[in-house]
Enzyme design. Structure first.
Site, PDB file in Angstrom:
ATOM      1  N   LYS A 174      30.447   2.882  72.852  1.00  0.00           N
ATOM      2  CA  LYS A 174      31.472   3.660  72.147  1.00  0.00           C
ATOM      3  C   LYS A 174      32.155   2.753  71.136  1.00  0.00           C
ATOM      4  O   LYS A 174      32.878   1.831  71.509  1.00  0.00           O
ATOM      5  CB  LYS A 174      32.522   4.186  73.132  1.00  0.00           C
ATOM      6  N   GLU A 379      50.675 -10.990  70.645  1.00  0.00           N
ATOM      7  CA  GLU A 379      49.585 -11.089  69.681  1.00  0.00           C
ATOM      8  C   GLU A 379      50.075 -10.382  68.404  1.00  0.00           C
ATOM      9  O   GLU A 379      50.282  -9.168  68.424  1.00  0.00           O
ATOM     10  CB  GLU A 379      48.388 -10.357  70.291  1.00  0.00           C
TER      11      GLU A 379
HETATM   12  P1  ADP Z   1      43.464  -2.232  69.804  1.00  0.00           P
HETATM   13  O1  ADP Z   1      44.881  -2.183  70.290  1.00  0.00           O
HETATM   14  O2  ADP Z   1      43.068  -3.539  69.258  1.00  0.00           O
HETATM   15  O3  ADP Z   1      43.046  -1.080  68.961  1.00  0.00           O
HETATM   16  P2  ADP Z   1      42.215  -0.979  72.059  1.00  0.00           P
HETATM   17  O4  ADP Z   1      42.037  -1.602  73.388  1.00  0.00           O
HETATM   18  O5  ADP Z   1      43.155   0.174  71.936  1.00  0.00           O
HETATM   19  O6  ADP Z   1      42.587  -2.182  71.109  1.00  0.00           O
HETATM   20  O7  ADP Z   1      40.831  -0.515  71.441  1.00  0.00           O
HETATM   21  C1  ADP Z   1      39.605  -1.180  71.647  1.00  0.00           C
HETATM   22  C2  ADP Z   1      38.544  -0.162  72.000  1.00  0.00           C
HETATM   23  O8  ADP Z   1      38.938   0.465  73.205  1.00  0.00           O
HETATM   24  C3  ADP Z   1      38.357   0.946  70.970  1.00  0.00           C
HETATM   25  O9  ADP Z   1      36.994   1.325  70.934  1.00  0.00           O
HETATM   26  C4  ADP Z   1      39.179   2.071  71.544  1.00  0.00           C
HETATM   27  O10 ADP Z   1      38.737   3.344  71.134  1.00  0.00           O
HETATM   28  C5  ADP Z   1      38.913   1.867  73.011  1.00  0.00           C
HETATM   29  N1  ADP Z   1      39.909   2.483  73.913  1.00  0.00           N
HETATM   30  C6  ADP Z   1      41.245   2.691  73.698  1.00  0.00           C
HETATM   31  N2  ADP Z   1      41.788   3.311  74.752  1.00  0.00           N
HETATM   32  C7  ADP Z   1      40.801   3.509  75.662  1.00  0.00           C
HETATM   33  C8  ADP Z   1      40.712   4.115  76.961  1.00  0.00           C
HETATM   34  N3  ADP Z   1      41.785   4.627  77.560  1.00  0.00           N
HETATM   35  N4  ADP Z   1      39.515   4.127  77.579  1.00  0.00           N
HETATM   36  C9  ADP Z   1      38.430   3.572  77.002  1.00  0.00           C
HETATM   37  N5  ADP Z   1      38.428   3.010  75.787  1.00  0.00           N
HETATM   38  C10 ADP Z   1      39.593   2.973  75.114  1.00  0.00           C
END
Ligand code: ADP
Length: 478
Positions: A174, A379
């Site tokens: 994903k 960060e």
């Molecule tokens: P950032 O804050 O750097 O955007 P995230 O952890 O939110 O980091 O995002 C990194 C990846 O994790 C992206 O592909 C995002 O879509 C995904 N992501 C965010 N929330 C979830 C979730 N609850 N479950 C799985 N994947 C997630």
């Protein structure tokens, strides 16, 4: 130039549409660059099922067979490197030269793991029982789910997917919903290279429902994730339900230490490279800059002159610094600067949005930064340089280690005994010594403490995707 269109998921070798879509935005100008299919739980389940079906064949192919396809994939990415770089700049806003460097870096993992796949080997042990042979076999772990972030939309995809595929696993990936187009182009090239259907599946859409399936589905044997600590911890909890193997690359708070005996000009160049790549939005970006007392003034004076020369603007217009990824990211940077100033920091340069556009931010220097400020503990993910003055080696070791994170650290000094002491005393997984660049496929990329679990890339990069089986074989009746 890339045309605006509907971007579909890639499942079982086919492009899959959905009625629900997400608007994809170019952060440089806030304009729509396409619509992304949002497949949700159902799409994620069908991708896992495709990967499970493909595993029984892919896992039994010879390493030569797998390596040849990976090499073709690598060649096609290199052939299409300019188009891929343009896509990255369009969806992330980063300067085109950085996007091209990302494609080269990202593709190097595919070439490397194609080569490494031929070196997978088990072991015949020197048995401690004369009646028995003792062996260790290695086999691909199974279906791997991978979740990747927006800051390196090609390199994070290739670093995870090519290692898993080279090891004989099949993948459901994903990409970030903010930057999916380059990942889908990579998938298209994998098809052209001859990667069989179901070996690499890209499921697109909003993260929560897809992430839930990818981290809980019984058929998934491993999760590899790069992103925030919060989401990483959530995925780890989910993975524990079915005891999945995990690799996590999470938060970061990298120190950049400038000792009084170093070449200041070189340290400034190293800092510019370690800090401003992708506008400060990289997981190994220098987050806190420690400068020794005796060079404090010349260092920040020269640094200011250097930063004033950096061009902020659209990544297609030969800029050095592009936009931040979202309004939320800019607000965080603004809040952290406000918090620092309220607590006594001095704003020495920048501090505001840049006139290039809504999401562009000025290169910023803060002096007199203290450990109680958010710029120190969080960060920042933006073009901020918080500077902290220090006196002795012991003092800087102590403050640089004051964080729950431990991914990367940088320091500048010509003194060999100091280099050795710092490398042993600083709690970080990767070091740049007299350099601001540490990323290569040879690097076992990963960190200590809450920065994550496991390593990606390097000579051992296939190990997380392999399962070990120990065999104790009584040979008397064989
Ligand atoms: P950032 O804050 O750097 O955007 P995230 O952890 O939110 O980091 O995002 C990194 C990846 O994790 C992206 O592909 C995002 O879509 C995904 N992501 C965010 N929330 C979830 C979730 N609850 N479950 C799985 N994947 C997630």
């Amino acid at each position: 130039m890339i045309k605006k269109k509907l971007y579909c998921s890639y499942i079982n070798g086919k492009w899959v549409k959905s009625s629900k879509t997400i608007n994809i935005i170019n952060p440089s100008n806030n304009l729509s660059i396409g619509e992304l299919c949002d497949l949700g739980e159902k799409g994620a389940k069908s991708a896992v099922s495709a990967a499970s079906n493909a595993f029984s064949t892919w896992s039994t192919e010879t390493s030569d067979f797998r390596a040849n396809i990976l090499k073709k994939w690598y060649d096609l990415i290199i052939k299409n490197k300019n188009e891929l770089a343009e896509i990255i700049t369009l969806e992330t806003g980063k300067p085109l030269s950085e996007s091209l460097a990302e494609v080269i870096y990202g593709s190097s993992f595919i070439e490397w793991f194609a080569e490494q796949s031929k070196r997978i080997k088990g072991n015949i042990l020197s048995s401690n029982d004369n009646d028995k042979k003792m062996l260790i076999l290695k086999q691909p772990i199974g279906v791997v789910s991978a979740i990747t972030p927006w800051n390196f939309p090609v390199a994070m995809v290739t670093r995870k997917a090519s290692a898993a595929i080279a090891a004989g696993c099949t993948v459901v990936l994903k990409p970030s919903e903010l930057t999916p187009i380059s990942c889908l182009k990579i998938a298209e090239l994998s098809k052209e290279a001859g990667l069989p259907k179901g070996v690499l599946n890209i499921v697109t859409g909003m993260p929560k429902p897809i992430g839930k399936i990818l981290s809980t589905h019984k058929s998934v044997k491993k999760i590899t994730f790069t992103g925030s600590t919060e989401v990483g911890k959530y995925l780890m909890k989910n993975a524990s339900e079915t005891v999945k193997s995990i690799s996590m690359e999470l938060g970061v708070n990298a120190p950049f230490i400038v000792f009084g005996d170093c070449d200041v000009d070189r340290a400034i160049e190293g800092l510019v490279s370690a800090k401003f790549r992708n506008a400060g939005q990289t997981c190994i970006s220098a987050n806190r800059v420690f400068v020794q007392k005796n060079i404090f003034r010349p260092f920040h004076t020269k640094l200011k002159i250097r930063l004033e020369k950096l061009k902020v603007g659209d990544g297609f217009k030969s800029s050095d610094i592009g936009p931040l990824i979202s309004e939320k990211a800019v607000i965080k940077v603004e809040k952290n600067i406000d918090d620092a100033i309220k607590k006594g920091a001095q704003l020495y340069l920048g501090g505001k949005r840049h006139m290039a556009g809504k999401l562009f931010f000025q290169p910023t220097i803060l002096l007199d930064v203290q450990s109680n400020m958010n710029v120190f503990s969080e960060e920042n993910f933006g073009p901020i340089i918080p500077i902290i003055k220090f006196d002795s080696d012991e003092e800087v070791i102590n403050i640089a280690n004051q964080t729950q994170y431990g991914l990367a650290a940088y320091f500048y000094t010509p003194n060999a005994s100091r280099i050795w002491k710092m490398t042993k005393s600083l709690d970080y997984g990767m070091f740049g010594i007299n350099t601001g660049k540490i990323s290569t496929y040879l690097n076992p990329f990963g960190g200590l403490k809450e920065s994550g679990i496991g390593r990606e890339g390097s000579e051992e990069g296939l190990e997380p995707f392999l399962e070990k089986k120990f065999v104790s074989w009584d040979t008397a009746n064989t």
